[in-house]
Design a protein around this motif. Structure first.
Motif, PDB file in Angstrom:
ATOM      1  N   LEU A   1       0.822  -1.202   0.000  1.00  0.00           N
ATOM      2  CA  LEU A   1       0.000   0.000   0.000  1.00  0.00           C
ATOM      3  C   LEU A   1       0.861   1.258   0.000  1.00  0.00           C
ATOM      4  N   ASP A   2       0.349   2.286  -0.656  1.00  0.00           N
ATOM      5  CA  ASP A   2       0.967   3.613  -0.597  1.00  0.00           C
ATOM      6  C   ASP A   2      -0.111   4.625  -0.958  1.00  0.00           C
ATOM      7  N   THR A   3       0.102   5.860  -0.596  1.00  0.00           N
ATOM      8  CA  THR A   3      -0.831   6.926  -0.977  1.00  0.00           C
ATOM      9  C   THR A   3      -0.054   8.129  -1.478  1.00  0.00           C
ATOM     10  N   GLU A   4      -0.698   8.898  -2.315  1.00  0.00           N
ATOM     11  CA  GLU A   4      -0.169  10.194  -2.749  1.00  0.00           C
ATOM     12  C   GLU A   4      -1.203  11.246  -2.369  1.00  0.00           C
ATOM     13  N   PHE A   5      -0.724  12.344  -1.814  1.00  0.00           N
ATOM     14  CA  PHE A   5      -1.651  13.365  -1.332  1.00  0.00           C
ATOM     15  C   PHE A   5      -1.006  14.741  -1.407  1.00  0.00           C
ATOM     16  N   VAL A   6      -1.819  15.751  -1.193  1.00  0.00           N
ATOM     17  CA  VAL A   6      -1.351  17.141  -1.158  1.00  0.00           C
ATOM     18  C   VAL A   6      -1.691  17.699   0.213  1.00  0.00           C
ATOM     19  N   ARG A   7      -0.690  18.295   0.857  1.00  0.00           N
ATOM     20  CA  ARG A   7      -0.925  18.857   2.189  1.00  0.00           C
ATOM     21  C   ARG A   7      -0.017  20.069   2.358  1.00  0.00           C
ATOM     22  N   THR A   8      -0.545  21.221   2.083  1.00  0.00           N
ATOM     23  CA  THR A   8       0.232  22.439   2.224  1.00  0.00           C
ATOM     24  C   THR A   8      -0.370  23.352   3.296  1.00  0.00           C
ATOM     25  N   ARG A   9      -1.619  23.751   3.118  1.00  0.00           N
ATOM     26  CA  ARG A   9      -2.270  24.640   4.078  1.00  0.00           C
ATOM     27  C   ARG A   9      -3.373  23.945   4.855  1.00  0.00           C
ATOM     28  N   THR A  10      -3.546  22.646   4.667  1.00  0.00           N
ATOM     29  CA  THR A  10      -4.700  21.955   5.228  1.00  0.00           C
ATOM     30  C   THR A  10      -4.360  21.171   6.497  1.00  0.00           C
ATOM     31  N   TYR A  11      -5.373  20.959   7.328  1.00  0.00           N
ATOM     32  CA  TYR A  11      -5.202  20.143   8.534  1.00  0.00           C
ATOM     33  C   TYR A  11      -5.137  18.671   8.141  1.00  0.00           C
ATOM     34  N   TYR A  12      -6.046  18.267   7.259  1.00  0.00           N
ATOM     35  CA  TYR A  12      -6.041  16.893   6.754  1.00  0.00           C
ATOM     36  C   TYR A  12      -5.383  16.862   5.377  1.00  0.00           C
ATOM     37  N   ALA A  13      -4.710  15.759   5.091  1.00  0.00           N
ATOM     38  CA  ALA A  13      -4.142  15.577   3.758  1.00  0.00           C
ATOM     39  C   ALA A  13      -5.260  15.413   2.737  1.00  0.00           C
ATOM     40  N   ASN A  14      -5.105  16.025   1.552  1.00  0.00           N
ATOM     41  CA  ASN A  14      -6.066  15.851   0.463  1.00  0.00           C
ATOM     42  C   ASN A  14      -5.607  14.668  -0.386  1.00  0.00           C
ATOM     43  N   LEU A  15      -6.352  13.594  -0.311  1.00  0.00           N
ATOM     44  CA  LEU A  15      -5.958  12.333  -0.929  1.00  0.00           C
ATOM     45  C   LEU A  15      -6.094  12.403  -2.441  1.00  0.00           C
ATOM     46  N   GLY A  16      -4.987  12.086  -3.139  1.00  0.00           N
ATOM     47  CA  GLY A  16      -4.991  12.160  -4.594  1.00  0.00           C
ATOM     48  C   GLY A  16      -4.916  10.829  -5.290  1.00  0.00           C
ATOM     49  N   LEU A  17      -4.317   9.804  -4.650  1.00  0.00           N
ATOM     50  CA  LEU A  17      -4.138   8.504  -5.294  1.00  0.00           C
ATOM     51  C   LEU A  17      -3.827   7.455  -4.231  1.00  0.00           C
ATOM     52  N   ILE A  18      -4.308   6.242  -4.460  1.00  0.00           N
ATOM     53  CA  ILE A  18      -3.971   5.094  -3.615  1.00  0.00           C
ATOM     54  C   ILE A  18      -3.346   4.033  -4.505  1.00  0.00           C
ATOM     55  N   GLN A  19      -2.181   3.516  -4.117  1.00  0.00           N
ATOM     56  CA  GLN A  19      -1.519   2.458  -4.868  1.00  0.00           C
ATOM     57  C   GLN A  19      -1.628   1.154  -4.087  1.00  0.00           C
ATOM     58  N   ALA A  20      -1.868   0.070  -4.798  1.00  0.00           N
ATOM     59  CA  ALA A  20      -1.975  -1.248  -4.179  1.00  0.00           C
ATOM     60  C   ALA A  20      -1.423  -2.303  -5.127  1.00  0.00           C
ATOM     61  N   TYR A  21      -0.807  -3.351  -4.540  1.00  0.00           N
ATOM     62  CA  TYR A  21      -0.189  -4.411  -5.353  1.00  0.00           C
ATOM     63  C   TYR A  21      -0.078  -5.672  -4.514  1.00  0.00           C
ATOM     64  N   ASP A  22      -0.520  -6.772  -5.075  1.00  0.00           N
ATOM     65  CA  ASP A  22      -0.431  -8.054  -4.367  1.00  0.00           C
ATOM     66  C   ASP A  22       0.486  -9.044  -5.071  1.00  0.00           C
ATOM     67  N   GLY A  23       1.268  -8.570  -6.013  1.00  0.00           N
ATOM     68  CA  GLY A  23       2.143  -9.442  -6.789  1.00  0.00           C
ATOM     69  C   GLY A  23       1.520  -9.881  -8.092  1.00  0.00           C
ATOM     70  N   LYS A  24       0.224  -9.662  -8.242  1.00  0.00           N
ATOM     71  CA  LYS A  24      -0.488 -10.041  -9.463  1.00  0.00           C
ATOM     72  C   LYS A  24      -1.125  -8.825 -10.139  1.00  0.00           C
ATOM     73  N   ARG A  25      -1.847  -8.041  -9.367  1.00  0.00           N
ATOM     74  CA  ARG A  25      -2.520  -6.872  -9.927  1.00  0.00           C
ATOM     75  C   ARG A  25      -2.023  -5.607  -9.224  1.00  0.00           C
ATOM     76  N   LEU A  26      -1.421  -4.728 -10.005  1.00  0.00           N
ATOM     77  CA  LEU A  26      -0.968  -3.443  -9.484  1.00  0.00           C
ATOM     78  C   LEU A  26      -1.999  -2.400  -9.894  1.00  0.00           C
ATOM     79  N   ALA A  27      -2.608  -1.774  -8.908  1.00  0.00           N
ATOM     80  CA  ALA A  27      -3.696  -0.835  -9.185  1.00  0.00           C
ATOM     81  C   ALA A  27      -3.374   0.553  -8.663  1.00  0.00           C
ATOM     82  N   LEU A  28      -3.703   1.549  -9.465  1.00  0.00           N
ATOM     83  CA  LEU A  28      -3.669   2.940  -9.056  1.00  0.00           C
ATOM     84  C   LEU A  28      -5.117   3.383  -8.919  1.00  0.00           C
ATOM     85  N   ILE A  29      -5.541   3.586  -7.694  1.00  0.00           N
ATOM     86  CA  ILE A  29      -6.948   3.843  -7.385  1.00  0.00           C
ATOM     87  C   ILE A  29      -7.169   5.349  -7.262  1.00  0.00           C
TER      88      ILE A  29
END
Length: 369
Positions: free
Chosen positions: A28-56
């Motif tokens: 698992l991994d995430t990509e986000f933007v957090r400059t002026r915000t209290y919470y991170a603004n979620l931009g992408l979730i990455q997942a991979y189980d060795g078979k299917r690599l997905a960018l959510i």
């Protein structure tokens, strides 16, 4: 080029989640933007189980509940790297934590490869692959994402899947796999607790300088600031900085003219929040004053005690080949001293628990300071 699937609708996500539910390992991994915000603004979730690599794509998908439920599946090891901010994202957006968890940065430290290693460095060390980190500072909320961005995101989970068996084998050989698992799981503790608005003042820098009456003002101001920050999704410093709250608590202005003279506040803070802060200060409970903030490091004997404990821990680290950053961190020593001087009341400190306790407890408990 690493092959991946871009998941941007609910049906595709449901299919992916059904597949991942049968997996043993999920990176698992995430990509986000957090400059002026209290919470991170979620931009992408990455997942991979060795078979299917997905960018959510959480910007396009309307229902991520199935994915959040997946993270709590006890039969799937969730593999991450330096995941503290990712765990914040999961707690805020999914009200969940990935369990069981294995953090490769912590694992590398426990295995003696180096403490605090970045992902690219660890990949280079173990896999002899050089990663391009050119997209590390990018706008993950902008659409469409570029091919370079997508490949960068895919890299972050693709190679981590390959690192896992290498790190795991090293830990097994050293009989420290349980250490890495213990460290990883501890990172998830307390992250789903409700925000403690009432005690926000305890986290304000230099609050220990204030007397009890001043702390009463700091308490209501800090609660107001945190409530505003979470409600408007603003970083605390973009509401009012700590320095400003301390100045208000010390000088206690009664009107806008007095507040306007405070050098501790910026003109923007005065203009936007001045009247609100004056109103909030009227709510300070001066009949039930907070206790003074006790700063352990200012107590007599602290420096000598700290030095003695640190030296003993460093001896253990050298003998057992344990990174000193894991065993002898300042916060761990501080917690132990606080427990010791509090007549050993309250929760047992970390240095006496788990793998640390097995190594350090006999030596620490024999000390007198």
């Amino acid at each position: 080029m690493i092959a991946f699937e871009y998941v941007s609708d609910d049906a595709a996500l449901a299919d992916l989640v059904a597949h991942y539910q049968q997996s043993d390992i999920l990176v698992l991994d995430t990509e986000f933007v957090r400059t002026r915000t209290y919470y991170a603004n979620l931009g992408l979730i990455q997942a991979y189980d060795g078979k299917r690599l997905a960018l959510i794509d959480p910007v396009s998908i309307t229902d991520l509940s199935g994915f959040w439920q997946l993270l709590s599946n006890p039969n799937i090891v969730k593999l991450v790297h330096s995941c503290s901010e990712d765990l914040e994202v999961f707690a805020h957006y999914g009200q969940c934590q990935p369990t069981p968890l294995f953090d490769s940065q912590l694992a590398a430290s426990v295995a003696g490869l180096g403490h605090g290693l970045g992902y690219a460095k660890l990949v280079e060390m173990c896999l002899d692959v050089s990663l391009d980190k050119g997209e590390s500072r990018t706008d993950w909320l902008k659409r469409p994402l570029s091919d370079a961005q997508l490949q960068y995101a895919a890299n972050d989970v693709y190679y981590l899947y390959q690192l896992y068996p290498i790190l795991k084998q090293k830990l097994i050989e050293q009989q420290r796999l349980s250490w890495a698992e213990e460290e990883s799981q501890r990172m998830t503790e307390g992250r789903l607790a409700e925000i403690d608005f009432d005690n926000a003042y305890l986290k304000v820098k230099n609050g220990f300088q204030l007397n009890q009456q001043q702390l009463a003002y700091l308490k209501v101001l800090s609660t107001w600031r945190l409530q505003k920050a979470t409600h408007r999704n603003l970083a605390l410093g973009f509401v009012v900085k700590d320095h400003g709250l301390i100045g208000l608590a010390k000088k206690q202005p009664k009107n806008m003219m007095e507040l306007g003279k405070l050098a501790d506040l910026t003109e923007l803070e005065k203009r936007i929040n001045g009247r609100d802060m004056l109103a909030v200060m009227q709510k300070a409970d001066l009949d039930n004053l907070p206790e003074l903030i006790d700063v352990l490091a200012l107590q007599p004997g602290y420096k000598a005690g700290f030095k003695e404990i640190k030296a003993r821990l460093l001896e253990i680290c050298e003998a057992e080949q344990v990174p000193s950053e894991l065993m002898a961190a300042k916060r761990h020593i501080h917690d132990y001293m606080n427990w010791h001087w509090n007549n050993k009341q309250g929760d047992s400190p970390l240095l006496l628990n788990g793998w640390r306790g097995k190594l350090a407890a006999p030596a620490l408990l024999s000390l007198t300071f």
